[in-house]
Design an enzyme around this catalytic site. Structure first.
Site, mmCIF file in Angstrom:
data_model
loop_
_atom_site.group_PDB
_atom_site.id
_atom_site.type_symbol
_atom_site.label_atom_id
_atom_site.label_comp_id
_atom_site.label_asym_id
_atom_site.label_seq_id
_atom_site.Cartn_x
_atom_site.Cartn_y
_atom_site.Cartn_z
ATOM 1 N N ARG A 1 10.640 11.797 -7.024
ATOM 2 C CA ARG A 1 9.620 12.723 -6.502
ATOM 3 C C ARG A 1 9.462 13.903 -7.463
ATOM 4 O O ARG A 1 8.359 14.363 -7.737
ATOM 5 C CB ARG A 1 10.029 13.227 -5.111
ATOM 6 C CG ARG A 1 9.952 12.154 -4.038
ATOM 7 C CD ARG A 1 9.995 12.764 -2.647
ATOM 8 N NE ARG A 1 11.327 12.850 -2.105
ATOM 9 C CZ ARG A 1 11.842 11.991 -1.216
ATOM 10 N NH1 ARG A 1 11.133 10.974 -0.772
ATOM 11 N NH2 ARG A 1 13.055 12.145 -0.755
ATOM 12 N N PHE B 1 2.317 3.751 1.000
ATOM 13 C CA PHE B 1 3.597 3.573 1.707
ATOM 14 C C PHE B 1 4.318 4.936 1.705
ATOM 15 O O PHE B 1 5.457 5.061 1.273
ATOM 16 C CB PHE B 1 4.471 2.503 1.040
ATOM 17 C CG PHE B 1 3.784 1.184 0.826
ATOM 18 C CD1 PHE B 1 3.787 0.227 1.834
ATOM 19 C CD2 PHE B 1 3.126 0.895 -0.361
ATOM 20 C CE1 PHE B 1 3.153 -0.998 1.648
ATOM 21 C CE2 PHE B 1 2.493 -0.313 -0.557
ATOM 22 C CZ PHE B 1 2.501 -1.275 0.452
ATOM 23 N N ASP C 1 0.069 5.206 5.200
ATOM 24 C CA ASP C 1 1.207 4.470 5.758
ATOM 25 C C ASP C 1 0.731 3.758 7.017
ATOM 26 O O ASP C 1 -0.171 4.243 7.714
ATOM 27 C CB ASP C 1 2.366 5.414 6.102
ATOM 28 C CG ASP C 1 3.704 4.683 6.217
ATOM 29 O OD1 ASP C 1 4.515 4.764 5.268
ATOM 30 O OD2 ASP C 1 3.936 4.022 7.251
ATOM 31 N N SER C 2 1.349 2.613 7.310
ATOM 32 C CA SER C 2 0.922 1.865 8.503
ATOM 33 C C SER C 2 1.564 2.421 9.774
ATOM 34 O O SER C 2 1.184 2.046 10.871
ATOM 35 C CB SER C 2 1.265 0.384 8.341
ATOM 36 O OG SER C 2 2.647 0.256 8.138
ATOM 37 N N ALA D 1 -1.614 -0.589 3.531
ATOM 38 C CA ALA D 1 -1.816 -0.062 2.172
ATOM 39 C C ALA D 1 -2.685 -0.989 1.323
ATOM 40 O O ALA D 1 -3.518 -0.519 0.543
ATOM 41 C CB ALA D 1 -0.464 0.163 1.509
ATOM 42 N N CYS E 1 12.660 -1.727 -3.554
ATOM 43 C CA CYS E 1 14.002 -1.422 -3.024
ATOM 44 C C CYS E 1 14.657 -2.690 -2.475
ATOM 45 O O CYS E 1 15.619 -2.613 -1.730
ATOM 46 C CB CYS E 1 13.935 -0.318 -1.970
ATOM 47 S SG CYS E 1 12.887 -0.719 -0.577
HETATM 48 N N1 SAH Z 1 7.911 6.704 -0.372
HETATM 49 C C1 SAH Z 1 8.488 7.025 0.893
HETATM 50 C C2 SAH Z 1 9.327 5.916 1.466
HETATM 51 C C3 SAH Z 1 8.584 4.619 1.736
HETATM 52 S S1 SAH Z 1 9.374 3.541 2.843
HETATM 53 C C4 SAH Z 1 9.269 8.336 0.766
HETATM 54 O O1 SAH Z 1 9.418 8.859 -0.354
HETATM 55 O O2 SAH Z 1 9.734 8.857 1.768
HETATM 56 C C5 SAH Z 1 8.159 2.347 3.125
HETATM 57 C C6 SAH Z 1 7.051 2.770 4.061
HETATM 58 O O3 SAH Z 1 6.082 1.723 4.078
HETATM 59 C C7 SAH Z 1 7.429 2.976 5.511
HETATM 60 O O4 SAH Z 1 7.073 4.280 5.897
HETATM 61 C C8 SAH Z 1 6.605 1.963 6.303
HETATM 62 O O5 SAH Z 1 6.087 2.482 7.534
HETATM 63 C C9 SAH Z 1 5.471 1.689 5.348
HETATM 64 N N2 SAH Z 1 4.796 0.380 5.462
HETATM 65 C C10 SAH Z 1 5.327 -0.821 5.713
HETATM 66 N N3 SAH Z 1 4.380 -1.787 5.617
HETATM 67 C C11 SAH Z 1 3.221 -1.160 5.306
HETATM 68 C C12 SAH Z 1 1.890 -1.603 5.065
HETATM 69 N N4 SAH Z 1 1.578 -2.890 5.116
HETATM 70 N N5 SAH Z 1 0.958 -0.692 4.748
HETATM 71 C C13 SAH Z 1 1.257 0.629 4.695
HETATM 72 N N6 SAH Z 1 2.510 1.101 4.910
HETATM 73 C C14 SAH Z 1 3.476 0.225 5.203
#
Ligand code: SAH
Length: 393
Positions: free
Chosen positions: A209, A225, A247-248, A279, A337
């Site tokens: 970040r 995401f 985010d979903s 996304a 991840c």
């Molecule tokens: N970058 C973030 C962490 C991401 S974790 C940070 O720095 O805090 C992954 C995220 O993807 C989760 O919040 C989850 O809700 C979201 N997610 C899962 N499937 C998704 C999709 N199809 N479209 C959008 N978001 C999604």
């Protein structure tokens, strides 16, 4: 009472002599009768030599090792292990740090405690146990945490699902509201360890970040995401013209809005959109060149080896779309991840994605997890977060 015993097959002690923290079921010749999930067991070589002690659990990883010495796993053991973890965070400058009061204290195998995660959010320790054995040690671990941090610490244990067994959410010491505002490199975040994902916040992206922040000046940023908007806040702090978050999860998007407010980025002069959507669907609708910097940080696409090839195809599809849409001279910070996808697999998926678009793409940074998520040299599987920063022409 003596612990029950597990005997390895001949020559299967090699990995234990090199301090690998797991015993796979394929290496086990026999176990004492009546061993139950979560029980402490002693591991012996085929020659009858004591090798290690750990938690038993039926499955492919049969024993998660806590020590390679013949020592008691009691109050002193937990205090020693947590003190060692604390000492490392102290050396990393994370203790009594004025701009960052959240960090990972225990990172499973990386702190020689397989199955245990402890994240610190200011005066609250949030614990997650990923094995029945660790779950059964919660009270002792909580006591050691209180001894280390003082009586005002609240200790919260997040529900654990281990096979069919499901543990409870509860406070093991003191109680607190289920959320708090923490500070990370001076950015403020509302963390909800009760309803949030994992322990409430993705501490593993702290350094990435910060890096995104340094590249964000005068950029139009898209955070895909986004969860609670970690990258979004840093991008704005770094001077982004705007930062849209997708985010979903409806709840995650609510928290992005709160985090924008907390950091004073929600007034009328800003045009930061918060979008609850899939996304990929969203990205399909983005006009080419609409964003100069994108963050692509999806959840683990593959949790098991069997899902690896599907996961690689999913990374390729997602990243091809991002590469296609980003502005000329733009950047993409892309992550995986999934533990079963290593950095070479991931780079190959990104290569295929780039080739598919026909655009010129260069790698400008190779990204990983921060120092409070250490990897034991004997357990390279612990390196789970990998990422690439791409420059797209
Ligand atoms: N970058 C973030 C962490 C991401 S974790 C940070 O720095 O805090 C992954 C995220 O993807 C989760 O919040 C989850 O809700 C979201 N997610 C899962 N499937 C998704 C999709 N199809 N479209 C959008 N978001 C999604």
């Amino acid at each position: 009472m003596a612990n029950k015993r597990i005997y390895l097959k001949p020559r299967k002690e090699q990995s234990l002599l090199r301090f690998h923290p797991w015993v796979f079921s394929g290496a086990v010749a026999k176990a004492d009768t009546g061993v139950e999930n979560g029980e402490l067991v002693d591991v012996y070589s085929s020659e009858g030599e004591f090798l290690a002690r750990g938690h038993y659990q039926a499955g492919s990883i049969m024993v998660r090792l806590l020590t390679f010495e013949d020592e008691e796993i009691g109050a002193d053991f937990w205090l020693k292990k947590l003190s060692q973890a604390f000492e490392l965070r102290h050396k990393l400058g994370l203790i009594d740090n004025l701009s960052t009061n959240c960090y990972r204290l225990v990172h499973g195998e990386g702190d020689y405690l397989p199955g245990l995660i402890v994240d610190i959010y200011d005066s609250v320790a949030v614990m997650q146990t990923h094995s029945a054995g660790m779950y059964s040690c919660r009270a002792q671990i909580a006591n050691a945490l209180v001894e280390l941090y003082g009586r005002s610490l609240a200790v919260y244990s997040k529900a654990t699902q281990i096979g069919t067994f499901e543990g409870d959410d509860d406070y093991l010491h003191n109680s607190a509201p289920n959320f708090d505002v923490v500070s990370e490199n001076g950015c403020k975040f509302l963390v909800d360890w009760h309803k949030g994902q994992k322990t409430g916040f993705f501490l593993d992206q702290r350094d990435n970040r910060e890096l995104v922040s340094s590249y964000s000046n005068r950029r139009r940023v898209l955070n895909l995401f986004c969860y609670t908007g970690g990258f979004t806040i840093y991008a704005l702090r770094g001077g982004a013209i705007c930062a849209d978050s997708v985010d979903s999860s409806k709840y995650a998007i609510e928290l992005v809005r709160k985090n924008l407010e907390l950091n004073n980025y929600s007034s009328a002069e800003f045009f930061n959109r918060t979008i609850c959507a899939d996304a990929i669907e969203f990205l399909r609708g983005v006009k080419k060149g609409e964003y100069d910097l994108m963050i692509v940080d999806p959840p683990a696409f593959a949790k098991h080896l069997s899902a690896k090839s599907n996961a690689l195809r999913a990374y390729q599809r997602l990243n091809a779309l991002a590469i296609e849409k980003v502005a000329k001279g733009g950047m993409i910070f892309t992550f995986s991840c999934s533990q079963v996808v290593d950095k070479h697999d991931f780079a190959l998926a990104i290569f295929s994605a780039a080739a598919q678009t026909g655009r010129n793409v260069r790698i400008i940074e190779r990204l990983s997890q921060p120092a409070d998520h250490p990897v034991s040299i004997y357990h390279p599987e612990g390196e789970y977060l990998k990422g690439l920063a791409l420059y797209v022409e």
